[in-house]
Design a protein around this motif. Structure first.
Motif, mmCIF file in Angstrom:
data_model
loop_
_atom_site.group_PDB
_atom_site.id
_atom_site.type_symbol
_atom_site.label_atom_id
_atom_site.label_comp_id
_atom_site.label_asym_id
_atom_site.label_seq_id
_atom_site.Cartn_x
_atom_site.Cartn_y
_atom_site.Cartn_z
ATOM 1 N N ILE A 179 0.839 -1.189 0.000
ATOM 2 C CA ILE A 179 0.000 0.000 0.000
ATOM 3 C C ILE A 179 0.878 1.245 0.000
ATOM 4 C CG2 ILE A 179 -1.802 1.295 1.205
ATOM 5 C CD1 ILE A 179 -2.778 -1.361 0.127
ATOM 6 N N GLN A 180 0.628 2.133 -0.941
ATOM 7 C CA GLN A 180 1.320 3.415 -0.999
ATOM 8 C C GLN A 180 0.284 4.517 -1.210
ATOM 9 O OE1 GLN A 180 4.421 3.530 -3.954
ATOM 10 N NE2 GLN A 180 5.797 2.190 -2.804
ATOM 11 N N GLU A 181 0.236 5.451 -0.265
ATOM 12 C CA GLU A 181 -0.700 6.579 -0.347
ATOM 13 C C GLU A 181 -2.128 6.093 -0.603
ATOM 14 O OE1 GLU A 181 0.846 9.161 -3.337
ATOM 15 O OE2 GLU A 181 2.594 9.753 -2.152
ATOM 16 N N ASP A 182 -2.532 5.098 0.185
ATOM 17 C CA ASP A 182 -3.893 4.535 0.158
ATOM 18 C C ASP A 182 -4.217 3.801 -1.137
ATOM 19 O OD1 ASP A 182 -4.356 5.606 2.680
ATOM 20 O OD2 ASP A 182 -5.109 7.487 1.857
ATOM 21 N N ASN A 183 -3.222 3.501 -1.943
ATOM 22 C CA ASN A 183 -3.429 2.744 -3.175
ATOM 23 C C ASN A 183 -2.680 1.420 -3.093
ATOM 24 O OD1 ASN A 183 -4.947 4.797 -4.598
ATOM 25 N ND2 ASN A 183 -3.018 5.913 -4.801
ATOM 26 N N ILE A 184 -3.297 0.341 -3.630
ATOM 27 C CA ILE A 184 -2.628 -0.953 -3.642
ATOM 28 C C ILE A 184 -1.823 -1.083 -4.930
ATOM 29 C CG2 ILE A 184 -4.668 -2.137 -4.600
ATOM 30 C CD1 ILE A 184 -3.707 -4.624 -2.967
ATOM 31 N N LEU A 185 -0.547 -1.422 -4.770
ATOM 32 C CA LEU A 185 0.352 -1.588 -5.905
ATOM 33 C C LEU A 185 0.929 -3.003 -5.885
ATOM 34 C CD1 LEU A 185 2.338 1.789 -5.701
ATOM 35 C CD2 LEU A 185 0.252 1.305 -7.018
ATOM 36 N N PHE A 186 1.447 -3.418 -7.023
ATOM 37 C CA PHE A 186 1.961 -4.785 -7.145
ATOM 38 C C PHE A 186 3.371 -4.765 -7.727
ATOM 39 C CE2 PHE A 186 -2.612 -4.902 -7.302
ATOM 40 C CZ PHE A 186 -2.927 -5.928 -6.413
ATOM 41 N N ARG A 187 4.186 -5.698 -7.228
ATOM 42 C CA ARG A 187 5.578 -5.764 -7.655
ATOM 43 C C ARG A 187 6.034 -7.210 -7.683
ATOM 44 N NH1 ARG A 187 9.295 -6.863 -3.683
ATOM 45 N NH2 ARG A 187 10.962 -5.815 -4.828
ATOM 46 N N LEU A 188 7.224 -7.413 -8.233
ATOM 47 C CA LEU A 188 7.849 -8.727 -8.246
ATOM 48 C C LEU A 188 9.044 -8.724 -7.291
ATOM 49 C CD1 LEU A 188 7.939 -9.470 -12.099
ATOM 50 C CD2 LEU A 188 6.288 -10.312 -10.430
ATOM 51 N N HIS A 189 9.164 -9.770 -6.495
ATOM 52 C CA HIS A 189 10.367 -9.985 -5.703
ATOM 53 C C HIS A 189 11.562 -9.958 -6.661
ATOM 54 C CE1 HIS A 189 13.390 -12.428 -3.572
ATOM 55 N NE2 HIS A 189 12.772 -12.096 -2.453
ATOM 56 N N ASN A 190 12.704 -9.449 -6.200
ATOM 57 C CA ASN A 190 13.856 -9.290 -7.088
ATOM 58 C C ASN A 190 14.260 -10.580 -7.783
ATOM 59 O OD1 ASN A 190 14.124 -6.570 -6.601
ATOM 60 N ND2 ASN A 190 15.564 -6.825 -4.918
ATOM 61 N N LEU A 191 14.224 -11.701 -7.059
ATOM 62 C CA LEU A 191 14.607 -12.970 -7.650
ATOM 63 C C LEU A 191 13.591 -13.408 -8.701
ATOM 64 C CD1 LEU A 191 16.587 -15.290 -7.740
ATOM 65 C CD2 LEU A 191 15.407 -16.326 -5.808
ATOM 66 N N ILE A 192 12.307 -13.203 -8.402
ATOM 67 C CA ILE A 192 11.255 -13.532 -9.363
ATOM 68 C C ILE A 192 11.418 -12.678 -10.621
ATOM 69 C CG2 ILE A 192 8.770 -13.522 -9.788
ATOM 70 C CD1 ILE A 192 9.493 -15.650 -7.854
ATOM 71 N N ARG A 193 11.669 -11.391 -10.415
ATOM 72 C CA ARG A 193 11.806 -10.490 -11.566
ATOM 73 C C ARG A 193 13.000 -10.880 -12.423
ATOM 74 N NH1 ARG A 193 13.578 -5.976 -14.035
ATOM 75 N NH2 ARG A 193 15.467 -5.895 -12.798
ATOM 76 N N SER A 194 14.078 -11.303 -11.781
ATOM 77 C CA SER A 194 15.269 -11.710 -12.504
ATOM 78 C C SER A 194 14.984 -12.897 -13.420
ATOM 79 C CB SER A 194 16.388 -12.065 -11.514
ATOM 80 O OG SER A 194 17.513 -12.568 -12.175
ATOM 81 N N VAL A 195 14.289 -13.916 -12.883
ATOM 82 C CA VAL A 195 13.932 -15.088 -13.684
ATOM 83 C C VAL A 195 12.939 -14.696 -14.776
ATOM 84 C CG1 VAL A 195 12.894 -17.387 -13.637
ATOM 85 C CG2 VAL A 195 14.365 -16.651 -11.759
ATOM 86 N N ALA A 196 11.956 -13.865 -14.421
ATOM 87 C CA ALA A 196 10.943 -13.432 -15.382
ATOM 88 C C ALA A 196 11.570 -12.665 -16.538
ATOM 89 C CB ALA A 196 9.884 -12.589 -14.691
ATOM 90 N N TYR A 197 12.562 -11.833 -16.220
ATOM 91 C CA TYR A 197 13.178 -11.013 -17.268
ATOM 92 C C TYR A 197 13.984 -11.901 -18.225
ATOM 93 C CZ TYR A 197 15.308 -7.032 -19.555
ATOM 94 O OH TYR A 197 15.699 -6.109 -20.495
ATOM 95 N N GLU A 198 14.589 -12.957 -17.720
ATOM 96 C CA GLU A 198 15.271 -13.887 -18.604
ATOM 97 C C GLU A 198 14.280 -14.534 -19.568
ATOM 98 O OE1 GLU A 198 17.510 -16.763 -16.430
ATOM 99 O OE2 GLU A 198 19.047 -15.335 -15.786
ATOM 100 N N HIS A 199 13.106 -14.893 -19.042
ATOM 101 C CA HIS A 199 12.075 -15.478 -19.916
ATOM 102 C C HIS A 199 11.546 -14.429 -20.888
ATOM 103 C CE1 HIS A 199 11.226 -19.558 -18.187
ATOM 104 N NE2 HIS A 199 11.992 -19.048 -17.215
ATOM 105 N N PHE A 200 11.411 -13.183 -20.432
ATOM 106 C CA PHE A 200 10.955 -12.077 -21.287
ATOM 107 C C PHE A 200 11.881 -11.922 -22.499
ATOM 108 C CE2 PHE A 200 11.658 -7.546 -22.330
ATOM 109 C CZ PHE A 200 10.412 -7.240 -22.868
ATOM 110 N N GLN A 201 13.178 -12.032 -22.277
ATOM 111 C CA GLN A 201 14.137 -11.866 -23.363
ATOM 112 C C GLN A 201 14.064 -13.012 -24.369
ATOM 113 O OE1 GLN A 201 17.593 -11.372 -20.713
ATOM 114 N NE2 GLN A 201 17.867 -9.337 -21.591
ATOM 115 N N SER A 202 13.426 -14.121 -23.954
ATOM 116 C CA SER A 202 13.306 -15.280 -24.859
ATOM 117 C C SER A 202 11.961 -15.321 -25.572
ATOM 118 C CB SER A 202 13.510 -16.577 -24.066
ATOM 119 O OG SER A 202 14.775 -16.601 -23.434
ATOM 120 N N LEU A 203 11.086 -14.349 -25.286
ATOM 121 C CA LEU A 203 9.764 -14.349 -25.940
ATOM 122 C C LEU A 203 9.925 -14.179 -27.440
ATOM 123 C CD1 LEU A 203 7.629 -12.105 -23.536
ATOM 124 C CD2 LEU A 203 7.514 -14.594 -23.796
ATOM 125 N N ASP A 204 9.034 -14.829 -28.183
ATOM 126 C CA ASP A 204 9.051 -14.677 -29.644
ATOM 127 C C ASP A 204 8.566 -13.297 -30.053
ATOM 128 O OD1 ASP A 204 9.928 -17.271 -29.855
ATOM 129 O OD2 ASP A 204 7.874 -18.087 -29.945
#
Length: 248
Positions: free
Chosen positions: A223-248
Motif C-alpha cells: 500500500i502506498q498513499e492509500d493505493n494498492i500496488l503490485f511488484r515482483l520480488h527481485n529474484l522472481i523479476r530476474s527469472v521473469a526477465y530472462e524469460h521475457f528476453q526469450s519471448l518470440d
C-alpha cells in the motif's frame, strides 16, 4: 552472476567503503544488505566492520507460513515432509511460498502427492548437504557464504520450474509476468493488465491471468498513499526477465 559474486560492479564503492572503515573516528554508520558479503571491503577492518547474518524462517515459522498459504495437515508424515522442505531451502521465505503455492494449486493441498513427485529431488539435496557437512567440519564465514550461493541456485531452479509450468498450462499468466518484469517499481493492477490488453486478451482473460499469478505467490502487494500496488520480488523479476528476453 556474470560480474562475480562478491565484488562491486563499480570499484569506486569498494574504494569509498575502505576509506570509510579505515577512519579512526566516525559518528556515522552505513548499513549494507546483501546476499553476498563484499569480499573486497570486509577483510582487514574487523574493528569497524560488523556482519549480522540474517537466517531464514525457523521450523515453527515455516509451518506457520505453509498454514497461512492454505497447506493444513495433521498427518505426522506430511508435517515431516514440510519440515524437510523447509530445511533444504534454509527457511528461505520466497522459495517456501513458491513451493506452498505449487502444493496448493497443482496438488490440491495434498502434501503426500507433492512428495511422491518432488520428494526424490528434495532427498538428493539432503544427501548433498549432509556430504558437504561431512567434508567441512570447521565452519567459517566463507563456507556459509558459499552456502548462500548454492541456495541461490536451488531457489532459482525451483522458480524456473514454476515458470515452465505456467508457460505450458497458463500462457496468459506466463506472458503477463514476463512483460511485467520490465517494471523496476510497484505499479497498479491496471498497468499490469494493460500489457495483456495490448496483446489482444479479453478482460476476463486478463483478470484470470492476474489471479493465477497471485495464487502462485509470484506477485507481492503493498500500500502506498492509500493505493494498492503490485511488484515482483527481485529474484522472481530476474527469472521473469530472462524469460521475457526469450519471448518470440
Amino acid at each position: 552472476q556474470e560480474q562475480r559474486w562478491s565484488e562491486f560492479k563499480d570499484n569506486k564503492w569498494a574504494i569509498f567503503l575502505k576509506l570509510f572503515v579505515s577512519q579512526l573516528q566516525c559518528n556515522s554508520r552505513i548499513i549494507i544488505t546483501t546476499q553476498h558479503l563484499p569480499e573486497d571491503v570486509s577483510s582487514g577492518y574487523d574493528n569497524f566492520w560488523f556482519r549480522e547474518e540474517v537466517k531464514g524462517l525457523n521450523t515453527s515459522e515455516q509451518l506457520e507460513l505453509f498454514r497461512k498459504i492454505g497447506i493444513k495437515t495433521q498427518l505426522e508424515k506430511e508435517v515431516d515432509y514440510l519440515k524437510r522442505i523447509g530445511d533444504v531451502y534454509e527457511g528461505h521465505t520466497y522459495a517456501l511460498k513458491v513451493v506452498a503455492a505449487t502444493i496448493k494449486t497443482v496438488y490440491q493441498r495434498n502434501v503426500t502427492a507433492y512428495w511422491k513427485e518432488e520428494g526424490e529431488e528434495i532427498e538428493k539435496v539432503e544427501r548433498d548437504l549432509e556430504l558437504s557437512q561431512d567434508n567441512n567440519t570447521i565452519q567459517n564465514n566463507w563456507l556459509s557464504h558459499q552456502s548462500n550461493r548454492d541456495l541461490y541456485f536451488k531457489v532459482r531452479c525451483r522458480i524456473d520450474k514454476t515458470f515452465e509450468r505456467l508457460k505450458e498450462y497458463n500462457s496468459h499468466s506466463y506472458l503477463l509476468i514476463c512483460l511485467a518484469s520490465t517494471y523496476l517499481s510497484p505499479h497498479p493492477k491496471e498497468d499490469w493488465l494493460e500489457h495483456l490488453a495490448d496483446e489482444g486478451c479479453s478482460e476476463k482473460e486478463q483478470l484470470i491471468a492476474f489471479k493465477i499469478l497471485r495464487e502462485e505467490q509470484l506477485i507481492e502487494s503493498l500500500i502506498q498513499e492509500d493505493n494498492i500496488l503490485f511488484r515482483l520480488h527481485n529474484l522472481i523479476r530476474s527469472v521473469a526477465y530472462e524469460h521475457f528476453q526469450s519471448l518470440d
